[in-house]
Design a protein around this motif. Structure first.
Motif, PDB file in Angstrom:
ATOM      1  N   MET A 291      35.731  42.518 -38.259  1.00  0.00           N
ATOM      2  CA  MET A 291      36.102  41.347 -39.053  1.00  0.00           C
ATOM      3  C   MET A 291      34.903  40.414 -39.195  1.00  0.00           C
ATOM      4  N   VAL A 292      34.627  39.980 -40.447  1.00  0.00           N
ATOM      5  CA  VAL A 292      33.575  38.996 -40.703  1.00  0.00           C
ATOM      6  C   VAL A 292      34.111  37.744 -41.392  1.00  0.00           C
ATOM      7  N   ASN A 293      35.331  37.797 -41.906  1.00  0.00           N
ATOM      8  CA  ASN A 293      35.999  36.643 -42.494  1.00  0.00           C
ATOM      9  C   ASN A 293      37.482  36.697 -42.139  1.00  0.00           C
ATOM     10  N   PRO A 294      38.116  35.588 -41.778  1.00  0.00           N
ATOM     11  CA  PRO A 294      37.554  34.235 -41.749  1.00  0.00           C
ATOM     12  C   PRO A 294      36.720  33.915 -40.503  1.00  0.00           C
ATOM     13  N   ILE A 295      36.953  34.610 -39.384  1.00  0.00           N
ATOM     14  CA  ILE A 295      36.206  34.359 -38.151  1.00  0.00           C
ATOM     15  C   ILE A 295      35.602  35.676 -37.687  1.00  0.00           C
ATOM     16  N   PRO A 296      34.289  35.806 -37.629  1.00  0.00           N
ATOM     17  CA  PRO A 296      33.669  37.081 -37.244  1.00  0.00           C
ATOM     18  C   PRO A 296      33.943  37.445 -35.786  1.00  0.00           C
ATOM     19  N   THR A 297      34.087  38.744 -35.551  1.00  0.00           N
ATOM     20  CA  THR A 297      34.123  39.269 -34.188  1.00  0.00           C
ATOM     21  C   THR A 297      32.767  39.910 -33.924  1.00  0.00           C
ATOM     22  N   VAL A 298      31.996  39.331 -33.040  1.00  0.00           N
ATOM     23  CA  VAL A 298      30.616  39.761 -32.872  1.00  0.00           C
ATOM     24  C   VAL A 298      30.295  40.259 -31.468  1.00  0.00           C
ATOM     25  N   SER A 299      31.242  40.259 -30.568  1.00  0.00           N
ATOM     26  CA  SER A 299      30.951  40.708 -29.216  1.00  0.00           C
ATOM     27  C   SER A 299      32.199  41.308 -28.592  1.00  0.00           C
ATOM     28  N   GLY A 300      31.973  42.092 -27.549  1.00  0.00           N
ATOM     29  CA  GLY A 300      33.087  42.719 -26.859  1.00  0.00           C
ATOM     30  C   GLY A 300      33.356  44.129 -27.338  1.00  0.00           C
ATOM     31  N   ARG A 301      34.047  44.894 -26.505  1.00  0.00           N
ATOM     32  CA  ARG A 301      34.316  46.300 -26.815  1.00  0.00           C
ATOM     33  C   ARG A 301      35.114  46.457 -28.097  1.00  0.00           C
ATOM     34  N   ILE A 307      39.918  52.826 -36.602  1.00  0.00           N
ATOM     35  CA  ILE A 307      41.108  52.818 -37.451  1.00  0.00           C
ATOM     36  C   ILE A 307      42.336  53.075 -36.593  1.00  0.00           C
ATOM     37  N   GLY A 308      43.331  52.220 -36.727  1.00  0.00           N
ATOM     38  CA  GLY A 308      44.576  52.401 -35.995  1.00  0.00           C
ATOM     39  C   GLY A 308      44.625  51.751 -34.636  1.00  0.00           C
ATOM     40  N   ALA A 309      43.512  51.179 -34.172  1.00  0.00           N
ATOM     41  CA  ALA A 309      43.515  50.520 -32.868  1.00  0.00           C
ATOM     42  C   ALA A 309      44.352  49.244 -32.933  1.00  0.00           C
ATOM     43  N   SER A 310      44.876  48.844 -31.791  1.00  0.00           N
ATOM     44  CA  SER A 310      45.669  47.622 -31.726  1.00  0.00           C
ATOM     45  C   SER A 310      44.834  46.430 -32.175  1.00  0.00           C
ATOM     46  N   THR A 311      45.457  45.503 -32.884  1.00  0.00           N
ATOM     47  CA  THR A 311      44.755  44.305 -33.334  1.00  0.00           C
ATOM     48  C   THR A 311      44.857  43.166 -32.326  1.00  0.00           C
ATOM     49  N   MET A 312      45.559  43.377 -31.232  1.00  0.00           N
ATOM     50  CA  MET A 312      45.716  42.287 -30.276  1.00  0.00           C
ATOM     51  C   MET A 312      44.421  41.907 -29.561  1.00  0.00           C
ATOM     52  N   PRO A 313      43.650  42.863 -29.014  1.00  0.00           N
ATOM     53  CA  PRO A 313      42.453  42.423 -28.270  1.00  0.00           C
ATOM     54  C   PRO A 313      41.400  41.735 -29.134  1.00  0.00           C
ATOM     55  N   PRO A 314      41.033  42.290 -30.309  1.00  0.00           N
ATOM     56  CA  PRO A 314      39.893  41.684 -31.002  1.00  0.00           C
ATOM     57  C   PRO A 314      40.234  40.545 -31.942  1.00  0.00           C
ATOM     58  N   ASP A 315      41.406  40.582 -32.566  1.00  0.00           N
ATOM     59  CA  ASP A 315      41.627  39.730 -33.730  1.00  0.00           C
ATOM     60  C   ASP A 315      42.764  38.730 -33.585  1.00  0.00           C
ATOM     61  N   ALA A 316      43.356  38.627 -32.398  1.00  0.00           N
ATOM     62  CA  ALA A 316      44.443  37.672 -32.217  1.00  0.00           C
ATOM     63  C   ALA A 316      43.928  36.255 -32.439  1.00  0.00           C
ATOM     64  N   GLY A 317      44.653  35.491 -33.249  1.00  0.00           N
ATOM     65  CA  GLY A 317      44.269  34.116 -33.520  1.00  0.00           C
ATOM     66  C   GLY A 317      43.177  33.947 -34.549  1.00  0.00           C
ATOM     67  N   ARG A 318      42.752  35.030 -35.206  1.00  0.00           N
ATOM     68  CA  ARG A 318      41.654  34.926 -36.164  1.00  0.00           C
ATOM     69  C   ARG A 318      42.138  34.822 -37.608  1.00  0.00           C
ATOM     70  N   ALA A 319      43.429  34.748 -37.816  1.00  0.00           N
ATOM     71  CA  ALA A 319      43.980  34.455 -39.139  1.00  0.00           C
ATOM     72  C   ALA A 319      44.866  33.227 -39.002  1.00  0.00           C
ATOM     73  N   TYR A 320      44.866  32.378 -40.005  1.00  0.00           N
ATOM     74  CA  TYR A 320      45.604  31.130 -39.926  1.00  0.00           C
ATOM     75  C   TYR A 320      46.194  30.829 -41.294  1.00  0.00           C
ATOM     76  N   GLY A 324      43.613  31.906 -44.021  1.00  0.00           N
ATOM     77  CA  GLY A 324      43.467  33.060 -43.143  1.00  0.00           C
ATOM     78  C   GLY A 324      43.963  34.351 -43.731  1.00  0.00           C
ATOM     79  N   GLU A 325      44.470  34.313 -44.957  1.00  0.00           N
ATOM     80  CA  GLU A 325      44.918  35.540 -45.598  1.00  0.00           C
ATOM     81  C   GLU A 325      43.865  36.118 -46.530  1.00  0.00           C
ATOM     82  N   ASP A 326      42.686  35.535 -46.548  1.00  0.00           N
ATOM     83  CA  ASP A 326      41.544  36.087 -47.282  1.00  0.00           C
ATOM     84  C   ASP A 326      40.590  36.666 -46.248  1.00  0.00           C
ATOM     85  N   MET A 327      40.642  37.984 -46.085  1.00  0.00           N
ATOM     86  CA  MET A 327      39.955  38.641 -44.986  1.00  0.00           C
ATOM     87  C   MET A 327      38.708  39.371 -45.481  1.00  0.00           C
ATOM     88  N   GLY A 328      37.771  39.552 -44.568  1.00  0.00           N
ATOM     89  CA  GLY A 328      36.580  40.335 -44.863  1.00  0.00           C
ATOM     90  C   GLY A 328      36.249  41.235 -43.688  1.00  0.00           C
TER      91      GLY A 328
END
Length: 340
Positions: A291-301, A307-320, A324-328
């Protein structure tokens, strides 16, 4: 003129063209949100790894990797006979807008253009809307950019394995009727009817676990793991449980669609050492999404998840709700290559 400067000028020229049409569209519909991707601070550079030579990982990381050719020595016959070293790495190759707003470009600073015709304009619906089925369904558009970042930045000069291209918009789903209509989509995925049953969909639970813990299961090609079913190959998501989940499903389906239409090719494994090859049934293990928009994920495993991995560890709280519905997403692609 360096490659990086040429790519920058190409991006600026494309942006100026879009800006000429952007102002009328901003007033005509919902606000488009986004920002330009900073290639230094918004990119998870550790996602390049693991780096391998043959079957040996010379620069390991905490992220899972696909199988690499066992031998460090490789030979190619096209275009000229040559012997080289088999290397494997992950490259940032594509960039994707995933948005519910037609003609909205989050990764180009959040501009929205007025194309001058009605194609794609009636496609706005999604979980952000209130009432009825709209709370659990989503309709996404995808814009696919050519984005060979390693080549532009000249990290390795004249490295034959890097895709040599300029920044460009390669695909926009607003002008693709197959992306917007389930019936028309069957033209490119007629096999979807085989997997439209509870037994086939139940198998996706295993793909969800595998993709989160290690790598997705390529034999279960009809599954997008924790995100749901890979079919139909369009942006209609009937079971949306959040913007991150359903937008990742949309970009996964789009990547598969590109392979089905021979607009994306295989680059991983022994077959990819000398050249790209047709891959009409996409191997999910070839891609990671960051994810690079709206909030980039730049560190961590889980910064660039499979594809298909759970969205809970990396992206929780990164849409608002507001924007927050315009993603990159930055699309990382596994590359095996025979280097001279």
């Amino acid at each position: 003129m360096t490659r990086g400067l040429r790519s920058l000028l190409s991006a600026v020229s494309l942006l100026l063209t879009l800006v000429l049409f952007a102002a009328p569209a901003q007033a005509a519909g919902p606000t488009c949100n986004g920002k330009f991707v900073n290639p230094i601070t918004d990119v998870c550079w550790s996602c390049l790894f693991p780096l391998s030579v043959g079957g040996l990982k010379i620069w390991p990381s905490g992220r899972p990797d696909t199988s690499n050719p066992a031998s460090p020595v490789c030979a190619c016959a096209d275009p000229l006979p040559r012997i080289g070293i088999a290397v494997g790495f992950w490259e940032p190759a594509r960039l994707a807008d995933v948005t519910m707003k037609p003609w909205c470009f989050p990764n180009l600073g959040g501009i929205r253009i007025a194309p001058g015709f009605d194609i794609g304009q009636g496609y706005l619906a999604g979980p952000s809307m209130v009432g009825g089925r709209s709370q659990s369904t989503a309709k996404w558009h995808v814009h696919w950019y050519v984005y060979p970042l390693l080549y532009w930045m000249e990290i390795l000069t004249d490295f034959v394995c890097f895709e040599q291209a300029s920044f460009d918009i390669a695909y926009m789903t607003e002008i693709d009727p197959l992306w917007q209509d389930d019936a028309l989509t069957t033209l490119i995925n007629p096999e979807a009817i085989i997997f439209a049953n509870p037994i086939a969909q139940a198998a996706c639970a295993g793909d969800c676990i595998a993709g989160t813990v290690n790598l997705p299961l390529d034999p279960l090609f009809w599954c997008a793991g924790c995100q749901g079913s890979m079919y139909p190959l369009n942006g209609n998501v009937p079971a949306s449980i959040g913007h991150v989940q359903s937008s990742r499903l949309a970009v996964s389906r789009f990547a598969y669609k590109m392979h089905r239409e021979a607009l994306a090719w295989g680059t991983m494994g022994s077959k990819g050492l000398c050249k790209k090859y047709l891959m009409p049934i996409m191997r999910k293990q070839q891609y990671r999404f960051q994810m690079v928009n709206p909030i980039p994920t730049v560190s961590g495993r889980f910064a660039c998840s499979a594809i298909g991995a759970s969205t809970m560890p990396p992206d929780a709280g990164r849409a608002y709700p507001a924007g927050g519905e315009d993603m990159g997403y930055l699309v990382w692609r596994k590359r095996n290559c025979c280097v001279l």
